[in-house]
Structures are given as C-alpha cells and as structure tokens.
Scaffold this motif. Structure first.
Motif, PDB file in Angstrom:
ATOM      1  N   LEU A 152      31.936  34.000  42.424  1.00 38.22           N
ATOM      2  CA  LEU A 152      33.012  34.794  43.016  1.00 38.22           C
ATOM      3  C   LEU A 152      32.835  36.248  42.557  1.00 38.22           C
ATOM      4  N   ASP A 153      32.011  36.965  43.275  1.00 41.64           N
ATOM      5  CA  ASP A 153      31.687  38.338  42.874  1.00 41.64           C
ATOM      6  C   ASP A 153      32.908  39.245  42.923  1.00 41.64           C
ATOM      7  N   GLY A 154      33.818  39.015  43.835  1.00 39.79           N
ATOM      8  CA  GLY A 154      35.005  39.857  43.955  1.00 39.79           C
ATOM      9  C   GLY A 154      35.898  39.824  42.728  1.00 39.79           C
ATOM     10  N   ALA A 155      35.759  38.785  41.897  1.00 39.70           N
ATOM     11  CA  ALA A 155      36.579  38.675  40.690  1.00 39.70           C
ATOM     12  C   ALA A 155      35.990  39.448  39.519  1.00 39.70           C
ATOM     13  N   ARG A 156      34.764  39.922  39.661  1.00 41.78           N
ATOM     14  CA  ARG A 156      34.139  40.703  38.594  1.00 41.78           C
ATOM     15  C   ARG A 156      34.773  42.091  38.501  1.00 41.78           C
ATOM     16  N   ALA A 157      34.566  42.746  37.368  1.00 40.22           N
ATOM     17  CA  ALA A 157      35.255  44.022  37.116  1.00 40.22           C
ATOM     18  C   ALA A 157      34.824  45.132  38.058  1.00 40.22           C
ATOM     19  N   HIS A 158      33.528  45.264  38.304  1.00 40.68           N
ATOM     20  CA  HIS A 158      33.022  46.355  39.150  1.00 40.68           C
ATOM     21  C   HIS A 158      33.593  47.705  38.730  1.00 40.68           C
ATOM     22  N   GLY A 159      33.628  47.917  37.413  1.00 38.33           N
ATOM     23  CA  GLY A 159      34.092  49.194  36.879  1.00 38.33           C
ATOM     24  C   GLY A 159      35.575  49.284  36.611  1.00 38.33           C
ATOM     25  N   ASP A 160      36.336  48.211  36.905  1.00 40.35           N
ATOM     26  CA  ASP A 160      37.786  48.258  36.748  1.00 40.35           C
ATOM     27  C   ASP A 160      38.276  47.746  35.403  1.00 40.35           C
ATOM     28  N   GLY A 161      37.372  47.331  34.534  1.00 42.55           N
ATOM     29  CA  GLY A 161      37.787  46.878  33.214  1.00 42.55           C
ATOM     30  C   GLY A 161      38.445  45.520  33.224  1.00 42.55           C
ATOM     31  N   GLY A 162      39.435  45.329  32.330  1.00 36.47           N
ATOM     32  CA  GLY A 162      40.099  44.037  32.184  1.00 36.47           C
ATOM     33  C   GLY A 162      40.893  43.638  33.413  1.00 36.47           C
ATOM     34  N   GLY A 163      41.344  42.378  33.403  1.00 39.69           N
ATOM     35  CA  GLY A 163      42.117  41.848  34.525  1.00 39.69           C
ATOM     36  C   GLY A 163      41.438  40.701  35.231  1.00 39.69           C
ATOM     37  N   ASP A 164      40.542  39.999  34.520  1.00 39.34           N
ATOM     38  CA  ASP A 164      39.773  38.923  35.150  1.00 39.34           C
ATOM     39  C   ASP A 164      40.641  37.791  35.677  1.00 39.34           C
ATOM     40  N   HIS A 165      41.754  37.519  35.006  1.00 39.32           N
ATOM     41  CA  HIS A 165      42.603  36.416  35.458  1.00 39.32           C
ATOM     42  C   HIS A 165      43.245  36.733  36.806  1.00 39.32           C
ATOM     43  N   ALA A 166      43.838  37.911  36.921  1.00 41.59           N
ATOM     44  CA  ALA A 166      44.459  38.310  38.192  1.00 41.59           C
ATOM     45  C   ALA A 166      43.411  38.388  39.294  1.00 41.59           C
ATOM     46  N   ARG A 167      42.252  38.975  38.977  1.00 42.48           N
ATOM     47  CA  ARG A 167      41.196  39.089  39.997  1.00 42.48           C
ATOM     48  C   ARG A 167      40.698  37.720  40.430  1.00 42.48           C
ATOM     49  N   SER A 168      40.632  36.777  39.489  1.00 42.87           N
ATOM     50  CA  SER A 168      40.083  35.453  39.818  1.00 42.87           C
ATOM     51  C   SER A 168      40.931  34.729  40.859  1.00 42.87           C
ATOM     52  N   VAL A 169      42.251  34.922  40.788  1.00 41.93           N
ATOM     53  CA  VAL A 169      43.139  34.302  41.780  1.00 41.93           C
ATOM     54  C   VAL A 169      43.126  35.079  43.085  1.00 41.93           C
ATOM     55  N   ALA A 170      43.231  36.405  42.981  1.00 41.86           N
ATOM     56  CA  ALA A 170      43.271  37.239  44.186  1.00 41.86           C
ATOM     57  C   ALA A 170      42.007  37.084  45.017  1.00 41.86           C
ATOM     58  N   ALA A 171      40.868  36.895  44.345  1.00 46.22           N
ATOM     59  CA  ALA A 171      39.591  36.787  45.056  1.00 46.22           C
ATOM     60  C   ALA A 171      39.231  35.363  45.437  1.00 46.22           C
TER      61      ALA A 171
END
Length: 450
Positions: free
Chosen positions: A92-111
């Motif tokens: 799930l590449d969209g859940a990676r930081a891509h320069g945005d730093g922390g927040g992997d949990h929120a990104r993992s669900v959103a993506a």
C-alpha cells in the motif's frame, strides 16, 4: 403453486419490509436457454480492516500453494482452509510517508481502500481518493436496496487531530465517496437491523417501532400473515429455507434485546436500557454485527460493504482475552517477546470474530453452493509490522469463491511491492465494473483464478 417468484419479493407489514433469501422458486426456468447452466446468484464483495498491523511470524505461511501449513494465527480459520487464499507481498504505497513524516496509522486506513496518499491536515481541507467499495457502488449499487453498507465496532469522526497532524476523518473512515467525502460507519447493530427491515415510509416505520416497543413484539409479528401466504405456495425445499431464515431473524432480535439490558441481579435489581444497544463485550458486539452482515448479504439488500474492527491506532485493551495493555502501545513492541505475544493474541481474537462470519456465510445454501461461495471478502491491515510501520508485505487474505472465479485453499506469494490495488481492480472487474485502473494499480492481480 406459482411457477416463479420475483427476486425482489418481500414480506410486508406495518412499517416493515423483510427481504428474502434466494429461493429455488426465484429461478423458475432453472436453465438458461443459451448456456444450459443454472441462473447464478449475485456476487458480493466485502472489506474488513484490523488496526496496528500484525505479528507477522504468526501470520505468514512458509510454503506456497495448496500444501502450505496454517500458522498459529491463521489456524483460527482451519475449518475453512479450502475457502480462502492467503496473499503475501501486496503493498500500500499510498500509506507511506512520501515526505509527510509521522501518521502511518491514519494513512494506512485512509489508503486501504483508495490506494491514494491522503493530504496531511487536521483541518477541513481533507483530500483522499474514492474507495473501491464506493467506485463499485457507483456502477452497480442501484441493483440493491442499499448501494453499500459501512460498518464497524467504533464510531467514525469527521474532525479533530488523531495521528501526527492527520484528521480523525482519515483515522476512522476507510470508505470514501469522493476525495473529500468520507462515509461514516454505523456501529450500532440495532440501527443496522432497523435499516435492513424498515418499512416503506418514515411514518409507517415510526408507528411500527412504537408498536413493537409498546408491546414487545417481534418484527416478524407484523409480517406473519404475508409469511403464511408465501409459505403455502412455496416448494418444500424453499419452505425450509424460509423457516430457517425467519428463525435466524427472531434469534438476532432476541440477542439484540439482550444486548440492550444489563440483566437482573441476584438481589433483584431491575434491568434498564443501555445506550445505543451496543454490547459491552467486544465479542458479542462483533457477533451481532456479523449477523447483520450475513442478513444483508443473504437478502441481497446490498452486495458491497466495509467493516472496521476498530479505528486506526486504537489503544483498546482486550480484557476478554486477558490483554490489559493498549493495542497501539503493544504494537510498538521493540522486539519485546511479551509484547509480541500479546499482539498475537489480539490478532487471533480478531480473526476468530471473522471466523464467525465465515461460518455463518458457509452454512447458508445458495444456488449450487453456499453464500460464501458467492462472496469475495478481503481481510487484513494497511500496516504489516506495527513496530516498523511498514506498508509492504501486508497481511491480506481473500475469503470466498467469487462465484466460481477464485481457486481457493492456497498461499499465493507475489513479488513484494505488488500494489494492493491490483487485487481491487480484479475484484471490480468480477463485479462487472469497467475500469482500466484503480488507485495505484498496475494491472489485474493474477493467479487468483488458477
């Protein structure tokens, strides 16, 4: 005796409309003139999310193909090994930081269902992508009463800061109607029940609900006359199906009533209503929601749904299984043997709840197979190891036969980095959705049919 019965036949009463399962009488000709094959039941899709990753050593099988051995966690599905595939290597590449730093949990669900990289914000300027369930619902959702259902065990939030500067809208919603439109999930099983069996008008529905509460009636009492008329005109096999189906509704109602009460103590203290009808015990809450999902699929009320066990980064403890520490804190295990063992216990608990659903679907005959045979259900997480916060080599399984489209009973290992959205694109095509791409897909996921 009628020679046919419409697939959209319902049992009606005051403020009540009970959809029916697939009967033999709904396939009057049985054989299609062109192919000579039985009329196929509808295909369903579902997506089930667990938070904070997985204890991967207890998840990933060592062997591939049919000869693989179930790991400690997957052994909770041992009775259904021939009904699902374990898919390793999806990313799930969209859940990676891509320069945005922390927040992997929120990104993992959103993506997880969108494949998109959500904009980092805790304000009103949220930006994500459309999710696979909603993209499919746009194309075929008009074929059922509800284009989709969004369910879970915790309520959704639409604002606030939930994870390192990411909005709670990302952390608590995995279904998105559009880039700025998260779909809030329902976590009250009684509310879901009322939606599934509501009447045709708001006024009738309110009258019926008032009558039921006043006289403690079952919803079936309002459709009893209609049910008797239908029963008299059905072939014997369908009569049994109808009886079993109505019994299951009555059983769910009784357990919903029980979930709303604290009970009467030995001292004779009277019971009193609990808010929302949500059981205190997570296992009971989950079972009721899985019953709602079964009824929704069985009655063809919807063919598309999503379910979140908890919100992203959940720090819930699981005292039912003697895990007193918070889930999120445990997931940052730092290679602690104790913490990893506790995480594995939570993983098994979640999968046991999922096993309850698989058993329900598998025990309902439909067409030439079972309800599970006509489903494609994804179970997994957008994080692999919770300590590393990595989003590759995800824990994903696909349950159900997909209406004969999926060869089950295997562990399939893909090249690490294969987009999870490749699976979603394949599923969309099976549902009849014409799409060249979805999310970050690079093509259809292969090996599922053979």
């Amino acid at each position: 005796m009628p020679t046919s019965l419409s697939r959209r036949t319902v049992l009606r009463g005051l403020g009540t409309a009970i959809a029916l399962p697939l009967f033999d009488a709904m396939q009057p000709n049985r054989l299609l003139a062109a192919t000579g094959s039985p009329t196929a039941p509808p295909l369903r899709m579902g997506f089930f999310y667990v938070p904070n990753g997985m204890h991967m050593p207890d998840w990933t099988p060592s062997k591939e193909g049919r000869s693989y051995e179930l790991t400690e966690t997957l052994s909770r599905l041992s009775a259904h090994k021939d009904s699902f595939n374990v898919l390793t290597g999806l990313t799930l590449d969209g859940a990676r930081a891509h320069g945005d730093g922390g927040g992997d949990h929120a990104r993992s669900v959103a993506a997880f269902l969108t494949g998109a990289h959500p904009r980092k914000t805790n304000g009103a300027d949220i930006q994500n992508g459309i999710s696979v369930d909603q993209a499919t619902a746009e194309a075929i959702g008009d074929q059922t009463r509800f284009s989709s259902l969004e369910l879970g065990l915790e309520a959704s939030s639409q604002a606030g800061n939930c994870d390192s500067g990411y909005s709670c809208a990302y952390a608590s919603n995995m279904s998105w109607r559009g880039p700025t439109n998260p779909m809030a999930k329902e976590n009250d099983p009684r509310a879901v029940f009322d939606r599934l069996f509501a009447g045709q008008t708001v006024q009738e529905t309110r009258r019926a609900k008032s009558e039921r509460e006043k006289h403690r009636k079952s919803i079936l009492d309002f459709v009893q006359a209609d049910a008797k008329r239908l029963h008299a005109h059905l072939p014997i096999v369908d009569r049994r199906k109808l009886d079993e189906y109505l019994y299951s509704i009555r059983d769910v109602e009784k357990r919903l009533d029980g979930a709303e009460k604290l009970g009467i103590s030995e001292e004779g203290v009277p019971d009193y209503p609990r808010p929302l009808g949500v059981p205190r015990e997570l296992s009971k809450h989950s079972e009721l929601m899985m019953d709602m999902i079964t009824l929704a699929y069985q009655t063809d009320s919807t063919r598309i749904l999503s379910f979140m066990f908890t919100n992203a980064g959940s720090n819930r403890s699981y005292k039912e299984i003697d895990v007193n520490e918070g889930h999120h804190e445990l997931s940052h295990h730092g290679k602690s043997a104790h913490k990893q063992a506790e995480i594995a216990k939570i993983n098994r608990f979640h999968l046991e709840r999922f096993e309850y659903l698989i058993s329900r679907l598998k025990n309902i005959p439909e067409g030439n197979g079972t309800l599970l045979d006509h489903c494609m259900i994804v179970y997994g997480s957008g994080i692999s190891d919770g300590d590393r916060h990595n989003h590759d080599d995800l824990p994903i399984l696909l349950a159900g036969g997909g209406g004969g489209r999926i060869q089950t009973g295997r562990h399939i290992r893909y090249e690490n980095g294969t987009p999870l959205c490749n699976l979603y694109l394949w599923m969309m095509h099976q549902m009849g959705v014409e799409a060249k791409q979805f999310g970050d897909s690079t093509g259809e996921l292969n090996q599922l049919a053979s």
